[in-house]
Design a protein around this motif. Structure first.
Motif, short mmCIF file in Angstrom:
data_model
loop_
_atom_site.label_atom_id
_atom_site.label_comp_id
_atom_site.label_asym_id
_atom_site.label_seq_id
_atom_site.Cartn_x
_atom_site.Cartn_y
_atom_site.Cartn_z
N VAL A 161 0.86 -1.17 0.00
CA VAL A 161 0.00 0.00 0.00
C VAL A 161 0.90 1.23 0.00
O VAL A 161 1.90 1.27 0.74
CB VAL A 161 -0.92 0.01 1.25
N ARG A 162 0.56 2.21 -0.82
CA ARG A 162 1.40 3.42 -0.89
C ARG A 162 0.89 4.54 0.01
O ARG A 162 1.68 5.32 0.54
CB ARG A 162 1.47 3.88 -2.34
N HIS A 163 -0.42 4.62 0.18
CA HIS A 163 -1.00 5.67 1.02
C HIS A 163 -2.24 5.11 1.72
O HIS A 163 -2.91 4.22 1.19
CB HIS A 163 -1.38 6.90 0.19
N ALA A 164 -2.53 5.66 2.90
CA ALA A 164 -3.66 5.17 3.70
C ALA A 164 -4.72 6.26 3.86
O ALA A 164 -4.42 7.46 3.86
CB ALA A 164 -3.17 4.73 5.08
N GLY A 165 -5.95 5.81 4.02
CA GLY A 165 -7.06 6.74 4.22
C GLY A 165 -8.16 6.08 5.03
O GLY A 165 -8.06 4.92 5.45
N GLN A 181 -3.99 13.74 13.09
CA GLN A 181 -2.82 14.06 13.91
C GLN A 181 -1.79 12.94 13.97
O GLN A 181 -0.63 13.17 14.33
CB GLN A 181 -3.28 14.43 15.32
N THR A 182 -2.18 11.71 13.60
CA THR A 182 -1.22 10.61 13.61
C THR A 182 -0.22 10.73 12.47
O THR A 182 0.87 10.13 12.53
CB THR A 182 -1.93 9.25 13.47
N ALA A 223 -4.78 19.87 7.37
CA ALA A 223 -3.82 18.83 7.72
C ALA A 223 -3.13 18.24 6.49
O ALA A 223 -2.39 17.27 6.60
CB ALA A 223 -4.53 17.71 8.49
N ASP A 224 -3.35 18.84 5.32
CA ASP A 224 -2.80 18.37 4.04
C ASP A 224 -3.25 16.95 3.74
O ASP A 224 -2.47 16.11 3.27
CB ASP A 224 -1.27 18.47 4.02
#
Length: 345
Positions: A161-165, A181-182, A223-224
């Motif tokens: 996985v490259r990015h999480a959501g 915030q994590t 938070a971008d």
């Protein structure tokens, strides 16, 4: 011409119109393989480069069908899928996140996902999780040892996985901010529509909504964190066919026109038909242009039943945001609760 936006800290350049594979529009579940391949190929030609899927869409069928259609097209666009956490998974959430993702990779026929989302919206406390329920998950189950973040960390480390959501569902902005915030999450899926704009702004005076989005798009942008908008057409109600009372496409999920909630949503949609006339397009295009007017939105996910729907929605990107005059008129409709404030007892 399709336009593209940066998806928050992921840096991914995503098409303003994304391709949703869920069950409401039905193409990737109930369409024929030939029609799926034809429409997916056309979406790619139109510049759509972001495809949103989930194991829950037909018990993996939508992932398998998309994988087959992309293989036929010889394409590898940006792929997002999800993990659903149910009661049976609570003893080993991290392990389930990894195993579910590996299953999705096999169905899609790829080595890694560009984005993996948790399909359970974070919640203030542990919800009752009966049967196949997965709509929400307690924030502690996200953060604890062996929880969601641990599973995502393994997948990110191993390059699967490259990015999480994660998904938001309303009334959850405070717990969403805790996850921002994590630093682990680069995007969210969130509902934001002409019928309920509260994910992007304070509730308009006079407008009644079932769930308050809490301006989560604004917090995410700060938070971008990028945002993909789902259910742009509010479950299909914000379309010319629905507003006119015409039946849905045969592959789309059916609704009961006699149900009170359906009747009210059709009335709300009819009160917004002026947007089509005022902007020179269709009601569905106006719904997408409204969503794309918000600077916190990265992509708006379309659910397609047929080729003409894809062509219609893809054109919304080139049309640009709704003009200020349309937004002002929309505000006046919201203040009357779509005209229902005086029409209903």
């Amino acid at each position: 011409m399709m336009r593209y936006r940066r998806m928050g800290r992921t840096g991914l350049a995503v098409s303003e119109i994304g391709f949703g594979c869920g069950g409401n529009a039905g193409l990737m579940l109930r369409g024929t393989a030939a029609e799926q391949a034809r429409i997916v190929a056309r979406a790619l030609e139109l510049g759509v480069n972001y495809f949103d899927n989930a194991p829950d869409y037909g018990d993996g069928a939508a992932e398998r069908n998309l994988g087959r259609a992309l293989k036929a097209a010889g394409a590898r666009p940006l792929l997002c899928s999800k993990v659903e956490i149910r009661r049976a998974d609570l003893d080993d959430i991290a392990g389930h996140v990894v195993r579910s993702t590996e299953d999705s990779l096999r169905r899609l026929g790829v080595d890694a996902l560009d984005v993996l989302q948790i399909h359970n919206a974070p919640w203030h406390e542990a919800p009752a999780m009966e049967g196949v329920y997965y709509a929400r998950l307690g924030i502690d189950d996200y953060l604890r040892d062996g929880g969601v973040l641990d599973g995502l960390a393994r997948l990110l480390r191993d390059g699967k996985v490259r990015h999480a959501g994660f998904v938001c569902r309303g009334d959850d902005v405070n717990v969403a901010q805790r996850l921002f915030q994590t630093g682990m999450f680069g995007m969210i899926n969130v509902p934001y529509t002409l019928l309920n704009p509260t994910a992007g702004q304070a509730p308009p005076p006079g407008l009644n909504v079932a769930r308050d989005g809490g301006g989560v798009l604004c917090h995410a942008r700060g938070a971008d964190v990028g945002a993909a908008i789902y259910s742009v057409l509010a479950g299909g109600f914000l379309s010319e066919d629905s507003a006119a009372g015409r039946p849905r496409h045969p592959v789309a999920r059916t609704v009961d026109p006699a149900a009170e909630a359906v009747r009210l949503n059709m009335e709300r949609a009819r009160s917004l038909r002026f947007l089509a006339a005022d902007t020179g397009g269709t009601l569905a295009q106006a719904a997408f242009r409204f969503v794309l007017s918000h600077p916190g939105v990265s992509t708006a996910l379309g659910g397609f039943s047929a080729m003409e729907q894809l062509e219609e929605i893809a054109a919304a990107s080139d049309a640009g945001p709704l003009p200020g005059s349309a937004l002002a008129a929309l505000e006046r409709v919201w203040r009357t609760d779509f005209g229902l404030a005086t029409a209903l007892p």
